[in-house]
Design an enzyme around this catalytic site. Structure first.
Site, PDB file in Angstrom:
ATOM      1  N   HIS A   1      -3.583  -6.754  -6.020  1.00 64.71           N
ATOM      2  CA  HIS A   1      -3.607  -7.832  -5.265  1.00 64.71           C
ATOM      3  C   HIS A   1      -5.212  -8.442  -4.851  1.00 64.71           C
ATOM      4  CE1 HIS A   1      -3.444  -4.437  -2.703  1.00 64.71           C
ATOM      5  NE2 HIS A   1      -3.956  -5.002  -1.660  1.00 64.71           N
TER       6      HIS A   1
ATOM      7  N   HIS B   1       0.902  -1.159   0.097  1.00 64.53           N
ATOM      8  CA  HIS B   1       0.185   0.139   0.171  1.00 64.53           C
ATOM      9  C   HIS B   1       0.907   1.210  -0.092  1.00 64.53           C
ATOM     10  CE1 HIS B   1      -2.780  -2.971   1.576  1.00 64.53           C
ATOM     11  NE2 HIS B   1      -3.734  -2.543   1.015  1.00 64.53           N
TER      12      HIS B   1
ATOM     13  N   GLU C   1      -7.078  -3.177  -5.685  1.00 61.15           N
ATOM     14  CA  GLU C   1      -7.601  -4.582  -5.390  1.00 61.15           C
ATOM     15  C   GLU C   1      -8.413  -5.270  -6.270  1.00 61.15           C
ATOM     16  OE1 GLU C   1      -6.811  -3.775  -0.728  1.00 61.15           O
ATOM     17  OE2 GLU C   1      -9.031  -3.953  -1.603  1.00 61.15           O
TER      18      GLU C   1
ATOM     19  N   GLU D   1      -4.830   2.512  -3.262  1.00 60.51           N
ATOM     20  CA  GLU D   1      -5.416   0.803  -3.087  1.00 60.51           C
ATOM     21  C   GLU D   1      -5.769   0.294  -4.435  1.00 60.51           C
ATOM     22  OE1 GLU D   1      -6.171  -1.090  -0.700  1.00 60.51           O
ATOM     23  OE2 GLU D   1      -6.846  -0.294   1.118  1.00 60.51           O
TER      24      GLU D   1
ATOM     25  N   TYR E   1     -10.919  -2.354  -7.809  1.00 60.07           N
ATOM     26  CA  TYR E   1     -11.004  -1.092  -8.089  1.00 60.07           C
ATOM     27  C   TYR E   1      -9.541  -0.583  -8.037  1.00 60.07           C
ATOM     28  CZ  TYR E   1     -10.516  -1.108  -2.901  1.00 60.07           C
ATOM     29  OH  TYR E   1      -9.627  -1.048  -1.912  1.00 60.07           O
TER      30      TYR E   1
ATOM     31  N   GLU F   1     -11.859  -8.332  13.517  1.00 55.78           N
ATOM     32  CA  GLU F   1     -12.055  -6.954  13.639  1.00 55.78           C
ATOM     33  C   GLU F   1     -13.358  -6.699  14.357  1.00 55.78           C
ATOM     34  OE1 GLU F   1     -11.928  -4.877   9.861  1.00 55.78           O
ATOM     35  OE2 GLU F   1     -10.170  -6.019   9.132  1.00 55.78           O
TER      36      GLU F   1
ATOM     37  N   CYS G   1     -13.345  -5.370   5.298  1.00 60.12           N
ATOM     38  CA  CYS G   1     -12.512  -5.750   4.445  1.00 60.12           C
ATOM     39  C   CYS G   1     -11.322  -6.342   4.577  1.00 60.12           C
ATOM     40  CB  CYS G   1     -11.859  -4.278   3.297  1.00 60.12           C
ATOM     41  SG  CYS G   1     -13.338  -3.565   2.807  1.00 60.12           S
TER      42      CYS G   1
ATOM     43  N   HIS H   1      -7.675  -9.272   3.163  1.00 61.10           N
ATOM     44  CA  HIS H   1      -7.116 -10.074   2.318  1.00 61.10           C
ATOM     45  C   HIS H   1      -6.681 -11.506   2.648  1.00 61.10           C
ATOM     46  CE1 HIS H   1      -5.371  -5.898   2.621  1.00 61.10           C
ATOM     47  NE2 HIS H   1      -5.247  -6.087   1.049  1.00 61.10           N
TER      48      HIS H   1
ATOM     49  N   TRP I   1     -14.280   2.401  -2.559  1.00 54.90           N
ATOM     50  CA  TRP I   1     -14.695   1.235  -2.954  1.00 54.90           C
ATOM     51  C   TRP I   1     -16.187   0.803  -2.252  1.00 54.90           C
ATOM     52  CZ3 TRP I   1     -10.889   1.906   0.778  1.00 54.90           C
ATOM     53  CH2 TRP I   1     -11.271   1.559   2.204  1.00 54.90           C
TER      54      TRP I   1
END
Length: 194
Positions: free
Chosen positions: A33, A26, A117, A115, A105, A88, A68, A70, A162
């Site tokens: 990614h 980032h 992704e 960003e 996006y 989270e 959100c 990964h 996003w």
């Protein structure tokens, strides 16, 4: 996040082309990614919004969808969604459904951080209480879906870039988020099919 947590790098067709440390991806030249976005709903069809913690590298203090994250290399997106929601938001998940398998996006912050992704979008159902982790989340809010979509699409509700792009696509699935028809795993990009 551990210092050596890796993300999956992908090409424009969604094929895995390697990994990189999350801490390195980032910046001004963020490579494409694999990630995910999730929208958590309660039994009444309200959506859970979260305000990102103030110390986050990307979009600190910005309101966004529920969670959100990964996937780790070799981890399915469904498992990554459940893992991140637990970490989270302290959530126990009842059901996870793939909704937008090919969402992607690129967004640039005012300071130049990017960003970028390939970010399939999930609907998540829960009846559990929310326990936000202050390392990740500054605040949460439940909102009726119709009110949320109207606010986002009118521009009256400030939201992450996003999420602003995802909401019209989700709204196209129908007015009742609990009645949306899920996509299938076969619709996911190759790197996300586990």
């Amino acid at each position: 996040m551990t210092p050596d947590e890796l993300v999956v790098l992908v090409d424009g067709d969604g094929n895995a082309i390697g990994t990189a440390p999350k801490t390195s991806v980032h910046g001004p030249d963020t490579p494409l990614h694999l990630a995910f976005s999730s929208y958590v709903f309660d039994e009444g069809g309200r959506v859970l919004l979260s305000r990102r913690a103030s110390h986050k590298v990307t979009w600190p203090d910005v309101w966004t969808n529920s969670c959100c994250g990964h996937p780790l290399p070799g981890e399915s997106l469904d498992d990554a969604v459940v893992r991140r929601l637990s970490y989270e938001l302290g959530l126990v998940v009842d059901h996870v459904d793939l909704m937008l398998p090919r969402f992607s996006y690129r967004a640039i912050m005012g300071n130049g951080i990017v960003e970028h992704e390939l970010c399939p979008v999930y609907r998540v159902l829960t009846t559990a209480p929310v326990r936000p982790n202050p390392e990740e989340v500054g605040e949460v809010l439940w909102m009726p879906w119709k009110e949320f979509t109207a606010g986002v699409m009118s521009g009256l509700l400030a939201i992450s870039p996003w999420c602003r792009d995802q909401v019209p696509q989700l709204d196209d699935l129908g007015a009742d988020p609990l009645a949306w028809t899920p996509a299938t795993a076969a619709d996911l990009p190759p790197a996300a099919r586990r």
